[in-house]
Design an enzyme around this catalytic site. Structure first.
Site, PDB file in Angstrom:
ATOM      1  N   ASP A 242       0.823  -1.210   0.000  1.00 31.53           N
ATOM      2  CA  ASP A 242       0.000   0.000   0.000  1.00 31.53           C
ATOM      3  C   ASP A 242       0.857   1.261   0.000  1.00 31.53           C
ATOM      4  O   ASP A 242       0.340   2.361   0.121  1.00 31.53           O
ATOM      5  CB  ASP A 242      -0.931  -0.004   1.217  1.00 31.53           C
ATOM      6  CG  ASP A 242      -2.314   0.525   0.883  1.00 31.53           C
ATOM      7  OD1 ASP A 242      -2.779   0.296  -0.247  1.00 31.53           O
ATOM      8  OD2 ASP A 242      -2.930   1.181   1.746  1.00 31.53           O
TER       9      ASP A 242
ATOM     10  N   GLU B 245      10.884   4.985   3.993  1.00 30.14           N
ATOM     11  CA  GLU B 245      10.166   4.891   2.712  1.00 30.14           C
ATOM     12  C   GLU B 245      10.157   3.420   2.326  1.00 30.14           C
ATOM     13  O   GLU B 245      11.048   2.921   1.642  1.00 30.14           O
ATOM     14  CB  GLU B 245      10.857   5.749   1.654  1.00 30.14           C
ATOM     15  CG  GLU B 245      10.052   5.964   0.389  1.00 30.14           C
ATOM     16  CD  GLU B 245       8.756   6.729   0.603  1.00 30.14           C
ATOM     17  OE1 GLU B 245       7.691   6.083   0.464  1.00 30.14           O
ATOM     18  OE2 GLU B 245       8.799   7.931   0.899  1.00 30.14           O
TER      19      GLU B 245
ATOM     20  N   GLU C  74      -0.942  15.172  18.952  1.00 32.71           N
ATOM     21  CA  GLU C  74      -0.227  14.892  20.201  1.00 32.71           C
ATOM     22  C   GLU C  74      -1.195  14.466  21.299  1.00 32.71           C
ATOM     23  O   GLU C  74      -0.960  13.509  22.036  1.00 32.71           O
ATOM     24  CB  GLU C  74       0.524  16.144  20.661  1.00 32.71           C
ATOM     25  CG  GLU C  74       1.748  16.477  19.868  1.00 32.71           C
ATOM     26  CD  GLU C  74       2.915  15.585  20.225  1.00 32.71           C
ATOM     27  OE1 GLU C  74       3.602  15.842  21.226  1.00 32.71           O
ATOM     28  OE2 GLU C  74       3.130  14.602  19.495  1.00 32.71           O
TER      29      GLU C  74
ATOM     30  N   TYR D  53       6.624   6.788  22.774  1.00 33.73           N
ATOM     31  CA  TYR D  53       6.254   5.952  21.624  1.00 33.73           C
ATOM     32  C   TYR D  53       6.890   6.464  20.343  1.00 33.73           C
ATOM     33  O   TYR D  53       7.214   5.675  19.436  1.00 33.73           O
ATOM     34  CB  TYR D  53       4.731   5.833  21.509  1.00 33.73           C
ATOM     35  CG  TYR D  53       4.038   6.739  20.532  1.00 33.73           C
ATOM     36  CD1 TYR D  53       3.804   6.339  19.215  1.00 33.73           C
ATOM     37  CD2 TYR D  53       3.591   8.009  20.919  1.00 33.73           C
ATOM     38  CE1 TYR D  53       3.148   7.161  18.316  1.00 33.73           C
ATOM     39  CE2 TYR D  53       2.935   8.828  20.032  1.00 33.73           C
ATOM     40  CZ  TYR D  53       2.714   8.410  18.728  1.00 33.73           C
ATOM     41  OH  TYR D  53       2.068   9.235  17.839  1.00 33.73           O
TER      42      TYR D  53
ATOM     43  N   GLU E 156      -0.597   4.776  19.281  1.00 39.52           N
ATOM     44  CA  GLU E 156      -1.312   5.741  18.442  1.00 39.52           C
ATOM     45  C   GLU E 156      -2.777   5.380  18.219  1.00 39.52           C
ATOM     46  O   GLU E 156      -3.538   6.182  17.673  1.00 39.52           O
ATOM     47  CB  GLU E 156      -0.584   5.916  17.108  1.00 39.52           C
ATOM     48  CG  GLU E 156      -0.737   7.302  16.540  1.00 39.52           C
ATOM     49  CD  GLU E 156       0.271   7.599  15.448  1.00 39.52           C
ATOM     50  OE1 GLU E 156      -0.008   7.271  14.278  1.00 39.52           O
ATOM     51  OE2 GLU E 156       1.330   8.172  15.765  1.00 39.52           O
TER      52      GLU E 156
ATOM     53  N   TYR F 216      -8.063   7.307  17.900  1.00 40.28           N
ATOM     54  CA  TYR F 216      -9.444   6.936  17.610  1.00 40.28           C
ATOM     55  C   TYR F 216     -10.386   7.258  18.766  1.00 40.28           C
ATOM     56  O   TYR F 216     -11.609   7.287  18.583  1.00 40.28           O
ATOM     57  CB  TYR F 216      -9.525   5.457  17.244  1.00 40.28           C
ATOM     58  CG  TYR F 216      -8.804   5.104  15.964  1.00 40.28           C
ATOM     59  CD1 TYR F 216      -8.783   5.995  14.886  1.00 40.28           C
ATOM     60  CD2 TYR F 216      -8.130   3.899  15.814  1.00 40.28           C
ATOM     61  CE1 TYR F 216      -8.127   5.690  13.715  1.00 40.28           C
ATOM     62  CE2 TYR F 216      -7.472   3.580  14.638  1.00 40.28           C
ATOM     63  CZ  TYR F 216      -7.471   4.483  13.595  1.00 40.28           C
ATOM     64  OH  TYR F 216      -6.819   4.178  12.421  1.00 40.28           O
TER      65      TYR F 216
ATOM     66  N   HIS G 255       4.535  14.084   3.463  1.00 39.08           N
ATOM     67  CA  HIS G 255       3.210  13.474   3.514  1.00 39.08           C
ATOM     68  C   HIS G 255       2.417  14.214   4.588  1.00 39.08           C
ATOM     69  O   HIS G 255       2.771  14.174   5.765  1.00 39.08           O
ATOM     70  CB  HIS G 255       3.301  11.990   3.878  1.00 39.08           C
ATOM     71  CG  HIS G 255       3.965  11.156   2.836  1.00 39.08           C
ATOM     72  ND1 HIS G 255       4.203   9.812   2.996  1.00 39.08           N
ATOM     73  CD2 HIS G 255       4.438  11.460   1.608  1.00 39.08           C
ATOM     74  CE1 HIS G 255       4.792   9.330   1.912  1.00 39.08           C
ATOM     75  NE2 HIS G 255       4.944  10.320   1.063  1.00 39.08           N
TER      76      HIS G 255
ATOM     77  N   TYR H 128      -1.711  10.428  -1.849  1.00 38.46           N
ATOM     78  CA  TYR H 128      -0.903   9.307  -2.326  1.00 38.46           C
ATOM     79  C   TYR H 128      -1.496   7.962  -1.928  1.00 38.46           C
ATOM     80  O   TYR H 128      -1.013   6.916  -2.368  1.00 38.46           O
ATOM     81  CB  TYR H 128       0.536   9.425  -1.793  1.00 38.46           C
ATOM     82  CG  TYR H 128       0.723   8.931  -0.371  1.00 38.46           C
ATOM     83  CD1 TYR H 128       1.252   7.666  -0.118  1.00 38.46           C
ATOM     84  CD2 TYR H 128       0.371   9.726   0.725  1.00 38.46           C
ATOM     85  CE1 TYR H 128       1.419   7.201   1.173  1.00 38.46           C
ATOM     86  CE2 TYR H 128       0.534   9.270   2.015  1.00 38.46           C
ATOM     87  CZ  TYR H 128       1.061   8.005   2.237  1.00 38.46           C
ATOM     88  OH  TYR H 128       1.221   7.549   3.523  1.00 38.46           O
ATOM     89  N   ARG H 129      -2.569   8.007  -1.143  1.00 30.40           N
ATOM     90  CA  ARG H 129      -3.165   6.785  -0.599  1.00 30.40           C
ATOM     91  C   ARG H 129      -4.539   7.164  -0.071  1.00 30.40           C
ATOM     92  O   ARG H 129      -4.717   8.274   0.438  1.00 30.40           O
ATOM     93  CB  ARG H 129      -2.267   6.279   0.528  1.00 30.40           C
ATOM     94  CG  ARG H 129      -2.530   4.908   1.090  1.00 30.40           C
ATOM     95  CD  ARG H 129      -1.483   4.606   2.153  1.00 30.40           C
ATOM     96  NE  ARG H 129      -1.725   3.339   2.829  1.00 30.40           N
ATOM     97  CZ  ARG H 129      -1.110   2.966   3.934  1.00 30.40           C
ATOM     98  NH1 ARG H 129      -0.211   3.766   4.488  1.00 30.40           N
ATOM     99  NH2 ARG H 129      -1.381   1.803   4.490  1.00 30.40           N
TER     100      ARG H 129
ATOM    101  N   ARG I  75      -9.760  -1.768  -7.128  1.00 26.85           N
ATOM    102  CA  ARG I  75      -8.574  -1.331  -6.391  1.00 26.85           C
ATOM    103  C   ARG I  75      -7.906  -0.191  -7.145  1.00 26.85           C
ATOM    104  O   ARG I  75      -7.617  -0.284  -8.330  1.00 26.85           O
ATOM    105  CB  ARG I  75      -7.602  -2.507  -6.250  1.00 26.85           C
ATOM    106  CG  ARG I  75      -6.256  -2.172  -5.629  1.00 26.85           C
ATOM    107  CD  ARG I  75      -6.401  -2.025  -4.122  1.00 26.85           C
ATOM    108  NE  ARG I  75      -5.128  -2.212  -3.455  1.00 26.85           N
ATOM    109  CZ  ARG I  75      -4.465  -1.249  -2.813  1.00 26.85           C
ATOM    110  NH1 ARG I  75      -4.959  -0.022  -2.763  1.00 26.85           N
ATOM    111  NH2 ARG I  75      -3.324  -1.504  -2.207  1.00 26.85           N
TER     112      ARG I  75
END
Length: 521
Positions: A167, A177, A286, A367, A380, A384, A436, A473-474, A512
């Site tokens: 992906d 990368e 953060e 982390y 991380e 959510y 990104h 990019y995704r 896809r």
């Protein structure tokens, strides 16, 4: 046992044809590896996107354990025109998770193909199957005391290198990368052939994981973010573990500082003085990753006001922007580069530098240091819970590593997000020339009105950024066809021409990245 998941069928496939395929899957894989009942398929339909789960419901899920079984699945799919959606660990959170791009596709789950085939500690590479997780690899490296380190996305332990690299995901070490560090794929094609990229086609070659290119066209990239084959093995390079690792943070109080931060940082990245993928995280990123919640600061609807964010900064010591980077090498190398780095930020006249000795085990520093040193964690996931409700979509446009561009993109994103009552929760991942701009569009998916707003917001983000020449990019599976349009018709025509050549029955993950022979290209 019923061969039917509440009448969910692959597009264009009759119930009778589906049942025949399922019977053949059972003969090939065994009953335990063929799932068709609704309750069995729940784990494959847990999405975080602003649509009903039914829109991405699979008709079945099959689990293969060998390359030969994958070939057998492909053969059956060709015979009965069954479209399959392949997953490795299925942990693509925020991008579609394990669910198929189109309703009714059969999941091909490769999680049981989980062998670490080889790790070479001298040449510093690994060869693994798609079900291998970063946590599994880390444990293997530690148990065998190997002098190498991993690079992975966050949260990392339960995800895997094959799926992440396919992906084109990124990490936070000097090898961040991930596709650039990939070396050699084994791919099952739609006709059942097994193709090895690079040096892998040479019998007896010992350079498959050493030299990326081989001879003639280099096709590795053709299989990433695509549907031209099923990756069953992947090699990738591992970073030699350095004798000294020095993580640090630079905290900036003013949101407007982003221009100076990036312009000061870029030469340090280009010169490799700072060799890793640097992060510049916003206050709310953060806060979420430190496991704070919005409800602790405000219960008012809409986006979090600037006054509340300022209070949060005051209470926690977090900045408007929080830069995380690291130095690697011998003590002499690190000492020299540390002086260069600190001189740059001192000259800037702003930003408070925090070292590991000063931060200790406080989060999010701890982390972040783990991510930059190849130690997997799940910290991380706290993002959510910032707003709660299970809704998340990553909006990830690319920008130049130029301060003015970052300022422009951040302002654009905030304007659109705030219009829809959502927060700007973002980080920039800094390479030498590009960045990104990763934004987590968080919303309460249990609230229909907020879910509708989030969907409209994401559409507007795509539209507004595209007007300014930016593209992501995704993207998650709901918006893959939409994003494909951003890159123009010539690219899409070529992608579909390749699809017709290598997968004429359109069985491998149609849809896809917007590639589907049912499209008019």
């Amino acid at each position: 046992m019923s061969e039917q998941n509440n009448a969910v069928l692959p597009k264009g496939v009759t119930q009778g044809e589906f049942n025949k395929a399922v019977q053949k899957f059972r003969a090939l894989l065994g009953d335990d590896n063929v799932l068709v009942e609704s309750d069995q398929l729940v784990p494959y339909n847990k999405i975080m996107m602003p649509v009903e789960n039914a829109a991405h419901a699979p008709s079945a899920a099959v689990t293969a354990t060998t390359v030969e079984q994958v070939q057998g699945v492909v053969k059956i799919c060709n015979e009965h025109k069954i479209p399959i959606w392949t997953i490795s660990t299925g942990r693509n959170f925020g991008y579609g998770s394990a669910a198929p791009v189109q309703r009714g596709q059969v999941i091909l789950d490769l999680k049981k193909m989980n062998k670490i085939i080889k790790i070479d500690p001298e040449m510093c590479y690994a060869l693994v199957e798609p079900g291998v997780t970063f946590g599994q690899m880390y444990d293997y490296i530690q148990e065998n005391n190997l002098p190498v380190m991993l690079s992975f996305s966050a949260p990392s332990a339960i995800a895997g290198p094959v799926g992440n690299t396919m992906d084109r995901g990124v990490g936070y070490t000097p090898y961040g990368e991930h596709f650039m560090m990939q070396c050699g794929m084994e791919v099952v094609l739609a006709n059942g052939d097994v193709y090895r990229t690079g040096m892998g086609g040479v019998p007896g070659s010992n350079t498959w994981q050493i030299f990326k290119w081989g001879y003639g066209p280099t096709l590795d990239g053709m299989f990433t973010q695509a549907n031209y084959g099923i990756c069953t093995k992947m090699g990738f390079w591992l970073m030699p573990k350095p004798p000294v690792f020095k993580p640090f943070e630079v905290i900036f109080e003013d949101e407007a500082d982003i221009v100076e931060i990036v312009d000061a940082l870029r030469p340090l990245r280009m010169s490799n003085t700072i060799p890793n993928s640097v992060v510049i995280a916003s206050t709310l990123w953060e806060a979420g990753s430190a496991h704070l919640t919005r409800a602790q600061y405000t219960t008012e609807p809409g986006h979090t006001p600037d006054s509340v964010i300022k209070q949060m900064q005051k209470d926690t010591g977090m900045g408007a922007w929080n830069l995380y980077a690291a130095l690697y090498g011998t003590q002499e190398q690190v000492d020299v580069n540390w002086k260069i780095v600190t001189d740059v930020f001192k000259k800037l006249g702003k930003g408070r530098i925090v070292t590991q000795e000063e931060a200790g085990d406080t989060q999010p520093f701890k982390y972040r240091a783990q991510l930059m040193s190849g130690v997997p964690n799940l910290q991380e996931f706290g993002l959510y819970n910032w707003r709660g409700g299970g809704g998340s979509m990553w909006f990830a446009p690319v920008s130049e590593a130029r301060g003015s561009e970052c300022k422009k993109q951040a302002a654009m994103a905030k304007r659109v997000l705030h219009k829809y009552g959502l927060d700007y929760v973002a980080e920039f991942i800094v390479a030498p020339r590009d960045m990104h701009h990763v934004i987590d569009v968080l919303y309460d998916r249990t609230n229909p009105e907020e879910t509708k707003r989030a969907d409209a917001c994401f559409n507007e983000l795509l539209d507004e950024f595209e007007k300014e020449g930016y593209a992501v990019y995704r993207v998650n599976t709901r918006f893959q066809d939409r994003v494909a349009q951003s890159y123009g018709p010539v690219k899409r025509k070529l992608e579909h021409a390749i699809k017709r050549a290598v997968d004429p029955n359109n069985i491998l993950a149609p849809g896809r990245s917007g590639i589907d022979l049912n499209n008019d290209f």
